[in-house]
Write a protein that holds these residues in place. Structure first.
Motif, PDB file in Angstrom:
ATOM      1  N   LEU A   1       0.828  -1.198   0.000  1.00 46.39           N
ATOM      2  CA  LEU A   1       0.000   0.000   0.000  1.00 46.39           C
ATOM      3  C   LEU A   1       0.867   1.254   0.000  1.00 46.39           C
ATOM      4  CD1 LEU A   1      -2.683   1.507   0.258  1.00 46.39           C
ATOM      5  CD2 LEU A   1      -2.530   1.177   2.741  1.00 46.39           C
ATOM      6  N   ALA A   2       1.911   1.268   0.802  1.00 46.71           N
ATOM      7  CA  ALA A   2       2.797   2.425   0.867  1.00 46.71           C
ATOM      8  C   ALA A   2       3.448   2.696  -0.482  1.00 46.71           C
ATOM      9  CB  ALA A   2       3.866   2.207   1.936  1.00 46.71           C
ATOM     10  N   ALA A   3       3.805   1.627  -1.190  1.00 47.48           N
ATOM     11  CA  ALA A   3       4.407   1.802  -2.512  1.00 47.48           C
ATOM     12  C   ALA A   3       3.405   2.441  -3.475  1.00 47.48           C
ATOM     13  CB  ALA A   3       4.879   0.447  -3.049  1.00 47.48           C
ATOM     14  N   ARG A   4       2.158   2.036  -3.395  1.00 46.93           N
ATOM     15  CA  ARG A   4       1.129   2.615  -4.264  1.00 46.93           C
ATOM     16  C   ARG A   4       0.907   4.093  -3.949  1.00 46.93           C
ATOM     17  NH1 ARG A   4      -3.741  -1.921  -4.719  1.00 46.93           N
ATOM     18  NH2 ARG A   4      -2.394  -3.747  -5.101  1.00 46.93           N
ATOM     19  N   VAL A   5       0.916   4.414  -2.673  1.00 45.26           N
ATOM     20  CA  VAL A   5       0.715   5.797  -2.257  1.00 45.26           C
ATOM     21  C   VAL A   5       1.866   6.679  -2.733  1.00 45.26           C
ATOM     22  CG1 VAL A   5       0.686   7.312  -0.223  1.00 45.26           C
ATOM     23  CG2 VAL A   5      -0.782   5.292  -0.299  1.00 45.26           C
ATOM     24  N   ARG A   6       3.092   6.204  -2.556  1.00 47.35           N
ATOM     25  CA  ARG A   6       4.244   6.982  -3.024  1.00 47.35           C
ATOM     26  C   ARG A   6       4.221   7.125  -4.535  1.00 47.35           C
ATOM     27  NH1 ARG A   6       6.937   3.907   0.954  1.00 47.35           N
ATOM     28  NH2 ARG A   6       7.596   2.415  -0.652  1.00 47.35           N
ATOM     29  N   GLN A   7       3.841   6.066  -5.236  1.00 47.98           N
ATOM     30  CA  GLN A   7       3.786   6.115  -6.693  1.00 47.98           C
ATOM     31  C   GLN A   7       2.760   7.139  -7.169  1.00 47.98           C
ATOM     32  OE1 GLN A   7       2.918   2.339  -8.491  1.00 47.98           O
ATOM     33  NE2 GLN A   7       3.542   2.991 -10.538  1.00 47.98           N
ATOM     34  N   ALA A   8       1.698   7.325  -6.397  1.00 48.76           N
ATOM     35  CA  ALA A   8       0.669   8.307  -6.746  1.00 48.76           C
ATOM     36  C   ALA A   8       1.088   9.729  -6.401  1.00 48.76           C
ATOM     37  CB  ALA A   8      -0.638   7.962  -6.038  1.00 48.76           C
ATOM     38  N   GLY A   9       2.250   9.899  -5.784  1.00 54.16           N
ATOM     39  CA  GLY A   9       2.756  11.227  -5.457  1.00 54.16           C
ATOM     40  C   GLY A   9       2.081  11.874  -4.269  1.00 54.16           C
TER      41      GLY A   9
END
Length: 368
Positions: free
Chosen positions: A32-40
């Motif tokens: 989830l954290a990776a997805r959030v960071r990827q979304a900026g």
């Protein structure tokens, strides 16, 4: 494969999906954290926060000038309401700074919190940080979360059972009636707890700085009020200002966790489930976002405390969808529905009933 989805009375979205047997819970938050960071959604929002850092203190100074200009009149009670609302909005900004949502630098964040918290609000940053850090680490965990340990309200049956002398027992049984009115005293409690902490022997970083700033704010504000107003009007002004401030703070924080599952200290949950299952989001528009200082996105805030406030609204759909994927209950209700849930929970605890909102996973782990 298909999904099994249902929505409980409390607004908990449950969507079950077969998961890979070799996928550990610990990896859920990492993904989830990776997805959030990827979304900026973890980028800094300096323009947004510098605007607030300039405008809110200017608004406080302007309110003081208006206060002096209006003079000795009972119309100042309207000004007192405005001060209560304005100081709560400033407190929300201090909350963001404390979570490093504004600045990367820890030193810059700390000094911003000292100015906002001690000088403008009259609340010790050191005392609040110590308390709030423990809450974030273990929300709604018995014996660990300080927000569950209040002197006059019981949030668990065990707490209620410890208060069974004639006076406290009667208060506990009727605590649902007193809960929201007693929030009018929260402002006084915050100021008093701050003064006690900085003057005690308990550890406080930058104690001398906090004592000086708190003295200027608390003594200076009271002196200003009594210099401008006659004693009766001044007392009424301070009562209204503190009451509005305390009530506003209380109704902004209470819906976030009260009435959600409370777990024993021995229960171990992974980070994603510990933060999501113990927190509640408040559904609403941008006006609700502003009035609650972003605290209505409590799930996203607990998962990503340093996420800038403007991104919480954008992160919520992403987090909600991910929780469906990994079969984690995600609670979201309307504002007034949340107040009703909190009140019903407090009433039932006061009458000696078990927590009606205990989720199956927590119940199972408690039995173990």
């Amino acid at each position: 494969m298909g999904y099994l989805q249902s929505v409980s009375e409390q607004g908990v979205i449950r969507r079950t999906r077969p998961r890979a047997p070799d996928r550990p819970h610990a990896s859920d938050f990492t993904e989830l954290a990776a997805r959030v960071r990827q979304a900026g959604l973890m980028r800094r929002r300096y323009g947004y926060y510098w605007t607030k850092l300039v405008l809110l203190p200017l608004a406080f100074v302007a309110a003081c000038i208006v206060f002096v200009w209006i003079g000795d009149t009972w119309w100042q009670l309207v000004t007192a309401v405005a001060f209560g609302v304005l100081l709560t909005q400033i407190a929300f900004l201090g909350h963001d700074a404390a979570h490093r949502q504004i600045f990367v630098s820890g030193k810059m964040s700390d000094w911003t919190c000292l100015i906002i918290g001690d000088l403008f609000i009259g609340m010790s940053y050191g005392w609040w940080r110590h308390k709030h850090t423990r809450h974030h680490a273990n929300p709604n965990k018995e014996g660990v979360d300080p927000d569950l340990d209040l002197p006059v309200i019981s949030f668990t049956v065990e707490q209620a059972n410890r208060r069974r002398n004639p006076v406290s027992g009667w208060l506990v049984r009727h605590q649902g009636i007193f809960f929201y009115p007693i929030l009018l005293l929260e402002g006084v409690s915050l100021h008093a707890s701050s003064v006690v902490r900085v003057l005690s022997r308990q550890p406080v970083e930058r104690r001398l700085v906090e004592i000086c700033l708190l003295s200027v704010r608390l003594a200076g504000f009271v002196m200003l009020v009594f210099l401008v107003l006659s004693p009766g009007v001044a007392a009424g002004f301070l009562a209204v200002q503190l009451g509005v401030f305390g009530l506003y703070m209380g109704v902004s924080f209470a819906p976030n966790h009260k009435g959600m599952p409370v777990v024993p200290a021995a229960v171990k949950l992974d980070f994603l489930r510990r933060q999501v299952m113990m927190s509640r989001n408040i559904r609403g528009n941008r006006f609700v976002d502003t009035m609650m200082g972003g605290l209505n996105y409590q799930i996203e805030h607990h998962l990503f405390p340093s996420m800038p406030r403007p991104y919480l609204r954008r992160a919520a759909p992403l987090v909600r969808a991910y929780c469906r994927e990994v079969d984690v209950p995600y609670t979201q209700v309307g504002l007034f529905r949340s107040y009703a849930i909190v009140l019903r929970h407090i009433n039932r605890v006061g009458l000696g009933e078990r927590d009606p909102f205990d989720c199956p996973i927590v119940a199972q782990r408690r039995s173990l």
